[in-house]
Design an enzyme around this catalytic site. Structure first.
Site, mmCIF file in Angstrom:
data_model
loop_
_atom_site.group_PDB
_atom_site.id
_atom_site.type_symbol
_atom_site.label_atom_id
_atom_site.label_comp_id
_atom_site.label_asym_id
_atom_site.label_seq_id
_atom_site.Cartn_x
_atom_site.Cartn_y
_atom_site.Cartn_z
ATOM 1 N N ARG A 267 -7.690 -3.219 -5.903
ATOM 2 C CA ARG A 267 -6.833 -3.447 -4.748
ATOM 3 C C ARG A 267 -7.666 -3.476 -3.474
ATOM 4 N NH1 ARG A 267 -1.539 0.319 -6.296
ATOM 5 N NH2 ARG A 267 -1.304 -0.539 -8.411
ATOM 6 N N ARG B 242 -7.752 6.791 -2.329
ATOM 7 C CA ARG B 242 -7.393 5.397 -2.104
ATOM 8 C C ARG B 242 -8.644 4.546 -2.291
ATOM 9 N NH1 ARG B 242 -2.678 3.763 -0.022
ATOM 10 N NH2 ARG B 242 -2.249 5.870 0.743
ATOM 11 N N GLU C 213 1.602 10.953 -4.219
ATOM 12 C CA GLU C 213 2.114 10.110 -5.298
ATOM 13 C C GLU C 213 1.069 9.904 -6.386
ATOM 14 O OE1 GLU C 213 2.397 5.674 -6.613
ATOM 15 O OE2 GLU C 213 2.320 5.951 -4.437
ATOM 16 N N SER D 128 4.635 5.668 -9.955
ATOM 17 C CA SER D 128 5.888 5.039 -9.550
ATOM 18 C C SER D 128 6.486 4.361 -10.768
ATOM 19 C CB SER D 128 5.658 3.996 -8.448
ATOM 20 O OG SER D 128 5.399 4.598 -7.213
ATOM 21 N N ARG E 282 -6.084 9.811 -9.647
ATOM 22 C CA ARG E 282 -5.307 10.839 -8.942
ATOM 23 C C ARG E 282 -5.020 12.034 -9.851
ATOM 24 N NH1 ARG E 282 -1.603 8.423 -4.093
ATOM 25 N NH2 ARG E 282 -3.259 7.120 -3.203
#
Length: 427
Positions: A262, A277, A349, A352, A391
């Site tokens: 990403r 990130r 987070e 999801s 994470r």
């Protein structure tokens, strides 16, 4: 993608749904564009019909020796042939414009999704486990990793620039162990089929799951026009693109452990320290392909599968129902799993899980045939992280840290660690 026929019949519902997402009303402009498209199509069909009729009339006129009429009809056909290419091009352009505009509209939230603007309006669904209770101060993962000597950001920057990490020794093994544990859990206990799929895909695949055309800046593209996957959702969901499935074979459940790539174009300045990130990270993805009736129950099931990962790792977390303003583009309803990070003293987070209805099925032209064998319906799709490996590594490091800076390996990961029970400072 939404159905223009549905939009014509439910203009107010579309605009109300867009308002919940904080978007401007679009129904009137879309319907007007569709009316233009239909008008152009009708005009083209009328010209084609008249051309065909005139051709037959020429034969009749020739049979009656009416050469003047025959010549007039031939001239009319020639004129129609001159007009039709422009009409065909206009139809292509208007249809492409309508398709492009439809492809940029977010999905319609389910009725039970809380209305809100951003993450502050998300709603806690449940809280699992307890925060660790220590007498010592908690350190963040990058403080632990660098002090242990197994997490190197400077060398990663030398190789690739910012937002990359080099892990070595026991931490590299711990990351691998976490990913393998997730994959084994989902395939042996949760009924998902393991898939090894490409990491680069064509435009059509990115379009099918909704990354294109709207989110191109969030992606990495190769020099030959392929895209690096931002998540294995892209490949796993597109496995059924263009296919007609049999309803009795649904649901299909797929999982893959892959790197994800990403650009993080919209996150400048956020989470610049550590591994939170990254441009490249490992993730265990879950995807379900279902019929319309099963999708909502499948969403609860998928979320429970992701939650089980965190439960077995002994991590404290909460499950959040995202509000309309915080949901992803293709989602109708999303649960976020937020794991507790004591080093940051906050929840972050880690997964999801979203139900997308037939939004992606329509974009992929993926259908299923009903049990009665009559007609086909677009598949419904779901996707979720089961979970993000990087994470999870951060969460394990921060929640299993000891006062001396070492990290205890969670019991569930011991079979993957070759007998190593504690990660200590490099000699």
């Amino acid at each position: 993608m939404l159905d223009i026929k549905w939009i014509r019949d439910n203009a107010e519902a579309l605009d109300a749904a867009l308002a919940k997402r904080g978007a401007e009303p679009l129904a009137a402009s879309l319907i007007a564009l569709d009316e233009k498209r239909r008008s152009v199509v009708q005009s083209l069909q009328d010209m084609q019909s008249r051309r065909n009729a005139a051709s037959k009339e020429i034969g009749a006129a020739m049979g009656k020796k009416d050469m003047d009429l025959a010549e007039k009809l031939k001239a009319e056909i020639a004129h129609l042939k001159d007009l039709m290419p422009a009409a065909e091009e206009e139809e292509r352009q208007v249809s492409a414009d309508l398709t492009d505009q439809l492809s940029r509209i977010p999905n319609i939230p389910l009725d039970d999704v809380p209305v809100g603007k951003d993450e502050h309006d998300n709603v806690v669904k449940r809280v699992v486990g307890q925060k660790p209770g220590w007498n010592h101060a908690a350190k963040e993962h990058y403080e632990l990793g660098e002090a242990l000597g197994y997490m190197d950001f400077e060398r990663a920057a030398k190789l690739s620039g910012s937002r990359f990490t080099v892990l070595t020794g026991p931490l590299a093994r711990l990351e691998r162990a976490i990913g393998q544990f997730m994959l084994d859990l989902h395939t042996t206990e949760h009924g998902y089929t393991e898939v090894s799929s490409p990491l680069m895909v064509k435009d059509e695949a990115m379009y099918g799951t909704g990354q294109l055309p709207k989110f191109a800046e969030d992606l990495f593209r190769t020099t030959d026009g392929r895209w690096l996957i931002p998540t294995a959702e892209v490949t796993l969901t597109n496995l059924v693109s263009g296919e007609i499935l049999e309803q009795e074979k649904l649901p299909l459940r797929f999982t893959a452990l892959t790197p994800s790539f990403r650009s993080e174009a919209g996150s400048a300045g956020r989470d610049t320290r550590g591994m939170l990130r990254q441009h490249q990270f490992w993730k265990c993805e879950l995807v379900s392909i279902t019929d319309a009736e099963s999708a909502i129950d499948e969403h609860e099931r998928m979320t429970a599968c992701a939650e089980e990962v965190l439960k077995r790792l002994g991590l404290h977390f909460r499950t959040m129902t995202l509000c309309t303003g915080d949901m992803g583009f293709g989602s109708r309803k999303t649960y976020d799993l937020e794991v507790w990070l004591p080093g940051q003293d906050t929840y972050r987070e880690i997964s999801s899980c979203s139900v997308c209805g037939d939004f992606q099925g329509r974009r992929m032209n993926a259908r299923y045939r009903g049990k009665d064998g009559k007609g086909t319906t677009f598949v419904h799709t779901l996707n979720g992280s089961g979970t993000a490996v990087g994470r999870a590594l951060i969460a394990v490091m921060e929640n299993y840290q000891n006062e001396d800076g070492s990290i205890t390996v969670p019991d569930v990961l011991l079979p993957y660690m070759g007998g190593l029970k504690k990660i200590e400072k490099a000699a």
